[in-house]
Design a protein around this motif. Structure first.
Motif, PDB file in Angstrom:
ATOM      1  N   SER A 174       1.034  -1.392  -0.211  1.00  0.00           N
ATOM      2  CA  SER A 174       0.166  -0.682   0.036  1.00  0.00           C
ATOM      3  C   SER A 174       0.707   1.265   0.489  1.00  0.00           C
ATOM      4  CB  SER A 174      -0.724  -0.186   1.221  1.00  0.00           C
ATOM      5  OG  SER A 174      -1.846  -1.027   0.668  1.00  0.00           O
ATOM      6  N   THR A 175       2.275   1.557   1.391  1.00  0.00           N
ATOM      7  CA  THR A 175       2.999   2.632   0.825  1.00  0.00           C
ATOM      8  C   THR A 175       3.619   2.489  -0.607  1.00  0.00           C
ATOM      9  OG1 THR A 175       3.167   1.956   2.797  1.00  0.00           O
ATOM     10  CG2 THR A 175       4.930   3.235   1.662  1.00  0.00           C
ATOM     11  N   THR A 176       3.926   2.004  -1.414  1.00  0.00           N
ATOM     12  CA  THR A 176       4.667   1.918  -2.844  1.00  0.00           C
ATOM     13  C   THR A 176       3.534   2.024  -3.498  1.00  0.00           C
ATOM     14  OG1 THR A 176       5.821  -0.146  -3.022  1.00  0.00           O
ATOM     15  CG2 THR A 176       5.180   0.981  -4.613  1.00  0.00           C
ATOM     16  N   LEU A 177       2.190   1.946  -3.876  1.00  0.00           N
ATOM     17  CA  LEU A 177       0.632   3.078  -4.166  1.00  0.00           C
ATOM     18  C   LEU A 177       0.751   3.713  -4.227  1.00  0.00           C
ATOM     19  CD1 LEU A 177      -1.806   0.171  -5.173  1.00  0.00           C
ATOM     20  CD2 LEU A 177      -0.018   0.290  -6.283  1.00  0.00           C
ATOM     21  N   LYS A 178       0.719   4.354  -2.511  1.00  0.00           N
ATOM     22  CA  LYS A 178       0.662   5.946  -2.232  1.00  0.00           C
ATOM     23  C   LYS A 178       1.770   6.997  -2.484  1.00  0.00           C
ATOM     24  CE  LYS A 178      -1.989   4.673   2.422  1.00  0.00           C
ATOM     25  NZ  LYS A 178      -1.538   4.356   3.292  1.00  0.00           N
ATOM     26  N   MET A 179       2.516   5.838  -2.865  1.00  0.00           N
ATOM     27  CA  MET A 179       4.068   6.651  -3.724  1.00  0.00           C
ATOM     28  C   MET A 179       3.761   7.111  -5.130  1.00  0.00           C
ATOM     29  SD  MET A 179       7.722   5.942  -2.274  1.00  0.00           S
ATOM     30  CE  MET A 179       7.403   3.633  -1.894  1.00  0.00           C
ATOM     31  N   ILE A 180       2.834   5.848  -5.573  1.00  0.00           N
ATOM     32  CA  ILE A 180       2.697   5.725  -7.203  1.00  0.00           C
ATOM     33  C   ILE A 180       1.456   7.049  -7.414  1.00  0.00           C
ATOM     34  CG2 ILE A 180       1.878   5.063  -8.976  1.00  0.00           C
ATOM     35  CD1 ILE A 180       3.187   2.609  -8.086  1.00  0.00           C
ATOM     36  N   TYR A 181       0.223   6.668  -6.660  1.00  0.00           N
ATOM     37  CA  TYR A 181      -0.726   7.982  -7.370  1.00  0.00           C
ATOM     38  C   TYR A 181      -0.895   9.226  -5.982  1.00  0.00           C
ATOM     39  CZ  TYR A 181      -3.362   5.273  -3.419  1.00  0.00           C
ATOM     40  OH  TYR A 181      -3.691   4.801  -2.325  1.00  0.00           O
ATOM     41  N   ALA A 182       0.808   9.322  -5.221  1.00  0.00           N
ATOM     42  CA  ALA A 182       0.756  10.929  -4.941  1.00  0.00           C
ATOM     43  C   ALA A 182       0.098  10.930  -3.571  1.00  0.00           C
ATOM     44  CB  ALA A 182       0.703  11.814  -6.416  1.00  0.00           C
ATOM     45  N   THR A 183      -0.494  10.397  -2.409  1.00  0.00           N
ATOM     46  CA  THR A 183      -0.396  10.983  -1.022  1.00  0.00           C
ATOM     47  C   THR A 183       0.529  10.887  -0.521  1.00  0.00           C
ATOM     48  OG1 THR A 183      -1.742   8.190  -0.862  1.00  0.00           O
ATOM     49  CG2 THR A 183      -3.043  10.428  -1.730  1.00  0.00           C
ATOM     50  N   ILE A 191       4.603   8.896 -14.925  1.00  0.00           N
ATOM     51  CA  ILE A 191       2.950   8.291 -15.475  1.00  0.00           C
ATOM     52  C   ILE A 191       3.151   9.151 -16.743  1.00  0.00           C
ATOM     53  CG2 ILE A 191       0.736   8.287 -15.199  1.00  0.00           C
ATOM     54  CD1 ILE A 191       1.317   8.007 -12.136  1.00  0.00           C
ATOM     55  N   ARG A 192       3.736   8.640 -17.350  1.00  0.00           N
ATOM     56  CA  ARG A 192       3.716   9.022 -18.748  1.00  0.00           C
ATOM     57  C   ARG A 192       5.166  10.590 -18.152  1.00  0.00           C
ATOM     58  NH1 ARG A 192       1.846   6.102 -22.569  1.00  0.00           N
ATOM     59  NH2 ARG A 192      -0.224   5.504 -22.932  1.00  0.00           N
ATOM     60  N   ASN A 193       5.940   9.815 -18.242  1.00  0.00           N
ATOM     61  CA  ASN A 193       6.940  10.671 -18.424  1.00  0.00           C
ATOM     62  C   ASN A 193       6.526  11.934 -17.503  1.00  0.00           C
ATOM     63  OD1 ASN A 193       8.930   8.931 -20.114  1.00  0.00           O
ATOM     64  ND2 ASN A 193       7.337  10.036 -21.879  1.00  0.00           N
ATOM     65  N   ILE A 194       6.366  12.056 -16.671  1.00  0.00           N
ATOM     66  CA  ILE A 194       5.037  13.078 -15.947  1.00  0.00           C
ATOM     67  C   ILE A 194       5.794  12.686 -13.937  1.00  0.00           C
ATOM     68  CG2 ILE A 194       3.556  14.635 -14.410  1.00  0.00           C
ATOM     69  CD1 ILE A 194       1.925  13.162 -17.366  1.00  0.00           C
ATOM     70  N   ASP A 195       6.839  14.302 -13.585  1.00  0.00           N
ATOM     71  CA  ASP A 195       7.160  13.097 -12.375  1.00  0.00           C
ATOM     72  C   ASP A 195       5.079  13.308 -11.325  1.00  0.00           C
ATOM     73  OD1 ASP A 195       8.026  13.522  -9.527  1.00  0.00           O
ATOM     74  OD2 ASP A 195      10.057  12.657 -11.171  1.00  0.00           O
ATOM     75  N   VAL A 196       5.329  12.255 -11.215  1.00  0.00           N
ATOM     76  CA  VAL A 196       4.614  12.692 -10.123  1.00  0.00           C
ATOM     77  C   VAL A 196       4.796  13.341  -8.551  1.00  0.00           C
ATOM     78  CG1 VAL A 196       3.059  10.914  -8.222  1.00  0.00           C
ATOM     79  CG2 VAL A 196       3.692   9.507 -10.700  1.00  0.00           C
ATOM     80  N   SER A 197       5.551  13.610  -8.361  1.00  0.00           N
ATOM     81  CA  SER A 197       5.807  14.352  -7.134  1.00  0.00           C
ATOM     82  C   SER A 197       6.104  16.008  -7.636  1.00  0.00           C
ATOM     83  CB  SER A 197       7.425  14.252  -6.571  1.00  0.00           C
ATOM     84  OG  SER A 197       7.705  12.886  -5.580  1.00  0.00           O
ATOM     85  N   LYS A 228      -2.138  12.856 -12.210  1.00  0.00           N
ATOM     86  CA  LYS A 228      -3.437  12.110 -11.755  1.00  0.00           C
ATOM     87  C   LYS A 228      -4.260  11.866 -12.672  1.00  0.00           C
ATOM     88  CE  LYS A 228      -3.057  12.832  -7.102  1.00  0.00           C
ATOM     89  NZ  LYS A 228      -3.085  13.109  -5.415  1.00  0.00           N
ATOM     90  N   ARG A 229      -4.343  12.953 -13.509  1.00  0.00           N
ATOM     91  CA  ARG A 229      -5.489  12.996 -15.326  1.00  0.00           C
ATOM     92  C   ARG A 229      -5.016  11.891 -15.676  1.00  0.00           C
ATOM     93  NH1 ARG A 229      -8.276  17.408 -15.879  1.00  0.00           N
ATOM     94  NH2 ARG A 229      -7.541  19.486 -14.812  1.00  0.00           N
ATOM     95  N   HIS A 230      -4.001  10.873 -15.699  1.00  0.00           N
ATOM     96  CA  HIS A 230      -3.962   9.805 -16.519  1.00  0.00           C
ATOM     97  C   HIS A 230      -4.373   8.948 -15.506  1.00  0.00           C
ATOM     98  CE1 HIS A 230      -1.769  11.636 -20.224  1.00  0.00           C
ATOM     99  NE2 HIS A 230      -1.446  12.365 -18.385  1.00  0.00           N
TER     100      HIS A 230
END
Length: 253
Positions: A44-53, A63-69, A76-78
């Protein structure tokens, strides 16, 4: 085929505790990847880093070459996210929950209403659109959360143990909708405790334990690669599961 998601050496520390230890992987557009691991393994921690919580202590997610941080709103639009906690607004009915979420993506009320109607039909909730949230079964709530996650037409769906606690029929209904999305080219990243769920939905699998990847490969090939018959036995063996048989026998006896 291009990568929709790149996870590069992400680490997450909480004080002296390292929850995620330099995890890296990629997910191609239109493919599905499952993350399997015990409670507390870092899924879950890994996922939270991916979707920026939560922000990685080090490493990078794109995500699509966009740095999530750096640009979480654009990233998040993707994506669409189905978390363990559904976070539905109990003050709104079913379709109002959908419309309210769609408006967060700058949709007009009319467009949001139309999109909500379409997605509720997709998940089989058209006849429940005026129902209050407390009137829905657990399976219906999960389908509503999936519908809500699709309002922005995401290229990637992230699901954190989406069918935990559901009965067999509800799980299969949920799986069917995910399979339809896969056929439409949507990428899927899922965590799960269920071997059958992973075997049905995922092209590839990562097994993680104590915050790091301990095995990875194609879903059908991974078990034999590590000397096991199926995903479930590979998971139990690689994570060091040992049943306390003597203690159980003494307790029962």
């Amino acid at each position: 085929m291009s990568d929709i998601l790149t996870v590069d050496s992400i680490v997450k520390q909480y004080g002296d505790f390292t929850a995620v230890k330099s995890i890296s992987f990629k997910l191609q557009q239109g493919k599905s990847l499952a993350i399997l691991g015990p409670n507390g393994a870092g899924k879950s921690t890994t996922l939270k880093m991916i979707y920026a919580t939560t922000t990685p202590t080090s490493g990078r997610v794109t995500i699509r070459n966009i740095d999530v941080s750096d640009n979480p709103r654009e990233a998040k639009r993707h994506i669409g996210v189905v978390m363990q906690d559904d976070l539905l607004d109990t003050s709104l009915n079913v379709i109002e929950n959908m419309v309210a979420h769609a408006i967060l993506f700058d949709m007009s009320w009319q467009s949001a209403q139309k999109k909500a109607e379409t997605l509720l039909q997709f998940v089989g909730l058209s006849n429940y659109k005026k129902k209050e949230i407390h009137e829905l079964s657990g399976g219906m709530r999960r389908r509503l959360v999936l519908a809500r996650a699709l309002v922005n037409d995401p290229e990637l769906i992230i699901l954190d143990e989406p069918t935990t606690g559901l009965d067999i029929q509800s799980r299969h209904v949920f799986w069917n909708r995910l399979e339809i999305l896969q056929k439409q080219g949507v990428s899927i990243l899922i965590t799960s405790h269920y071997g059958d769920e992973i075997e049905r939905l995922a092209n590839d699998v990562l097994i993680i334990d104590h915050g790091q990847i301990i095995a990875q490969g194609g879903t059908s090939e991974l078990p034999s690669t590590y000397g096991y018959q199926d995903i479930e036995s590979a998971y139990l063996g690689l994570t060091g599961y040992v049943e306390e048989r003597d203690e159980i026998e003494q307790t029962v006896g």
